[in-house]
Enzyme design. Structure first.
Site, mmCIF file in Angstrom:
data_model
loop_
_atom_site.group_PDB
_atom_site.id
_atom_site.type_symbol
_atom_site.label_atom_id
_atom_site.label_comp_id
_atom_site.label_asym_id
_atom_site.label_seq_id
_atom_site.Cartn_x
_atom_site.Cartn_y
_atom_site.Cartn_z
ATOM 1 N N ASN A 93 4.303 2.283 7.195
ATOM 2 C CA ASN A 93 3.019 1.857 6.619
ATOM 3 C C ASN A 93 2.635 0.575 7.344
ATOM 4 O O ASN A 93 3.206 -0.479 7.082
ATOM 5 C CB ASN A 93 3.187 1.628 5.110
ATOM 6 C CG ASN A 93 1.941 1.035 4.482
ATOM 7 O OD1 ASN A 93 0.895 0.941 5.131
ATOM 8 N ND2 ASN A 93 2.046 0.611 3.232
ATOM 9 N N LYS A 147 0.022 -1.140 7.137
ATOM 10 C CA LYS A 147 -0.839 -2.057 6.372
ATOM 11 C C LYS A 147 -1.966 -2.554 7.288
ATOM 12 O O LYS A 147 -2.445 -1.796 8.128
ATOM 13 C CB LYS A 147 -0.008 -3.186 5.773
ATOM 14 C CG LYS A 147 1.195 -2.629 4.981
ATOM 15 C CD LYS A 147 1.902 -3.631 4.143
ATOM 16 C CE LYS A 147 3.045 -2.931 3.405
ATOM 17 N NZ LYS A 147 3.763 -3.783 2.497
ATOM 18 N N HIS A 159 -0.357 2.605 -3.545
ATOM 19 C CA HIS A 159 0.543 1.529 -3.112
ATOM 20 C C HIS A 159 0.363 0.336 -4.055
ATOM 21 O O HIS A 159 -0.759 0.066 -4.505
ATOM 22 C CB HIS A 159 0.222 1.136 -1.668
ATOM 23 C CG HIS A 159 1.279 0.257 -1.084
ATOM 24 N ND1 HIS A 159 1.344 -1.082 -1.371
ATOM 25 C CD2 HIS A 159 2.323 0.533 -0.274
ATOM 26 C CE1 HIS A 159 2.398 -1.604 -0.743
ATOM 27 N NE2 HIS A 159 3.003 -0.639 -0.071
ATOM 28 N N GLU A 165 0.102 -2.675 -3.501
ATOM 29 C CA GLU A 165 -0.901 -3.635 -3.033
ATOM 30 C C GLU A 165 -2.310 -3.163 -3.407
ATOM 31 O O GLU A 165 -3.175 -3.966 -3.735
ATOM 32 C CB GLU A 165 -0.765 -3.839 -1.511
ATOM 33 C CG GLU A 165 0.486 -4.651 -1.197
ATOM 34 C CD GLU A 165 1.102 -4.378 0.164
ATOM 35 O OE1 GLU A 165 0.447 -3.769 1.032
ATOM 36 O OE2 GLU A 165 2.270 -4.785 0.351
ATOM 37 N N GLU A 223 8.935 2.069 -4.727
ATOM 38 C CA GLU A 223 8.881 0.766 -4.063
ATOM 39 C C GLU A 223 8.873 -0.356 -5.105
ATOM 40 O O GLU A 223 7.803 -0.680 -5.655
ATOM 41 C CB GLU A 223 7.605 0.645 -3.219
ATOM 42 C CG GLU A 223 7.504 1.650 -2.099
ATOM 43 C CD GLU A 223 6.619 1.140 -0.969
ATOM 44 O OE1 GLU A 223 7.082 1.176 0.181
ATOM 45 O OE2 GLU A 223 5.495 0.683 -1.225
ATOM 46 N N GLY A 247 8.207 -6.744 1.419
ATOM 47 C CA GLY A 247 7.886 -7.861 2.303
ATOM 48 C C GLY A 247 8.634 -9.144 1.971
ATOM 49 O O GLY A 247 8.295 -10.211 2.464
ATOM 50 N N SER A 290 11.483 -3.676 2.135
ATOM 51 C CA SER A 290 12.380 -4.365 3.073
ATOM 52 C C SER A 290 13.436 -3.451 3.700
ATOM 53 O O SER A 290 14.572 -3.869 3.910
ATOM 54 C CB SER A 290 13.030 -5.584 2.404
ATOM 55 O OG SER A 290 12.033 -6.514 2.009
HETATM 56 P P1 13P Z 1 8.182 -3.852 3.772
HETATM 57 O O1 13P Z 1 9.037 -2.793 4.452
HETATM 58 O O2 13P Z 1 7.501 -4.757 4.756
HETATM 59 O O3 13P Z 1 8.945 -4.568 2.701
HETATM 60 O O4 13P Z 1 6.989 -3.070 3.044
HETATM 61 C C1 13P Z 1 7.294 -2.020 2.208
HETATM 62 C C2 13P Z 1 6.036 -1.309 1.873
HETATM 63 O O5 13P Z 1 5.216 -1.814 1.126
HETATM 64 C C3 13P Z 1 5.801 0.000 2.491
HETATM 65 O O6 13P Z 1 4.730 0.650 1.890
#
Ligand code: 13P
Length: 252
Positions: free
Chosen positions: A10, A12, A95, A97, A167, A173, A213
């Site tokens: 992903n 982002k 997601h 976010e 997740e 992150g 992560s």
């Molecule tokens: P990270 O791997 O950067 O922690 O992000 C995870 C994520 O949100 C994947 O959708």
């Protein structure tokens, strides 16, 4: 039952066009056979056309979100049939976010999952708890509730076309990964809900990924767990070598 693993990057809101093209040229011929692992890049919408045009036999391209309706006066939005018409095969839905910053609700997530399936796009449905919930010990309850709401009005045949990504928000992150056992326990709880909603035969076929992560140095122990069928990866999917290390780990 052996479920085929999925490693989905992903991206982002990262990369420029040149970065995106450099990435796909770097990984295209190196990703393992799709029969062994589904390797997917979920890119910003503006890159999708260029990436689909260049995707090799073994790589698949996904979007990071979409609208729940076929069409309409929704400035800036993209529908499932638009994605489909460009050859996009996966879409991340719900997601954390998007739930946090764009007010995506369980109800809209449910509509989007159904809409993706109807358009033959594989939804990667994201669920997960905040740190407060993890510390309060109510993770399974909250995550189960998200799953029940996401699968509302979906029949078994449709459910089989979905992928779930667990997740934990506190692991995204942050460099803090859930322990493999923590991730596996919650994923088992998700599979149990799917068994209750459909049947064990159905839930045993639905892939459930872990995200938060995931890096080349921790992916092996996560994938070694009984119920973790792959990973949804943010930061570590941006670099071609790191993405390749993750997809290769899923083949072992
Ligand atoms: P990270 O791997 O950067 O922690 O992000 C995870 C994520 O949100 C994947 O959708």
């Amino acid at each position: 039952m052996k479920r085929r693993p999925i490693i989905a990057g992903n991206w982002k809101m990262y990369k420029t066009k040149d970065d995106a093209l450099a990435f796909i040229y770097a990984v295209n011929v190196k990703v393992p056979e799709k029969e062994l692992v589904e390797s997917v890049i979920c890119a910003p919408a503006i890159f999708l056309r260029d990436l689909v045009k260049r995707e090799g036999e073994e790589l698949r391209i996904g979007a990071q979100t979409m609208h729940e309706l076929d069409e309409g006066a929704y400035t800036g939005e993209i529908s499932a049939c638009m994605l489909k018409s460009y050859g996009v095969e996966y879409v991340v839905i719900g997601h954390s976010e998007r739930r946090a910053y764009y007010n995506e609700t369980d109800e809209s997530v449910n509509k989007k999952v159904i809409q993706a399936v109807k358009n033959d796009i594989t939804p990667i449905l994201c669920v997960g708890e905040s740190l407060d919930i993890r510390e309060a010990g109510t993770t399974d309850q909250i995550v189960k509730d998200q799953v029940v709401k996401a699968y509302l009005n979906m029949n078994a045949e449709q459910a089989l076309k979905t992928v779930v990504a667990y997740e934990p928000i506190w692991a995204i992150g942050t460099g803090k990964t859930a322990t493999p056992e923590q991730a596996n326990d919650t994923i088992k709880a998700i599979r149990n809900v799917l068994t209750e909603l459909y049947s064990a035969e159905i839930s045993e076929q639905i892939r459930i990924l872990y995200g938060g992560s995931v890096k080349p140095n921790n992916v092996d122990e996560l994938l070694a767990q009984s119920d973790i069928d792959g990973a949804l990866v943010g930061g570590a999917s941006l670099d071609p070598e790191s993405f390749l290390a993750l997809v290769n780990a899923a083949v072992k």
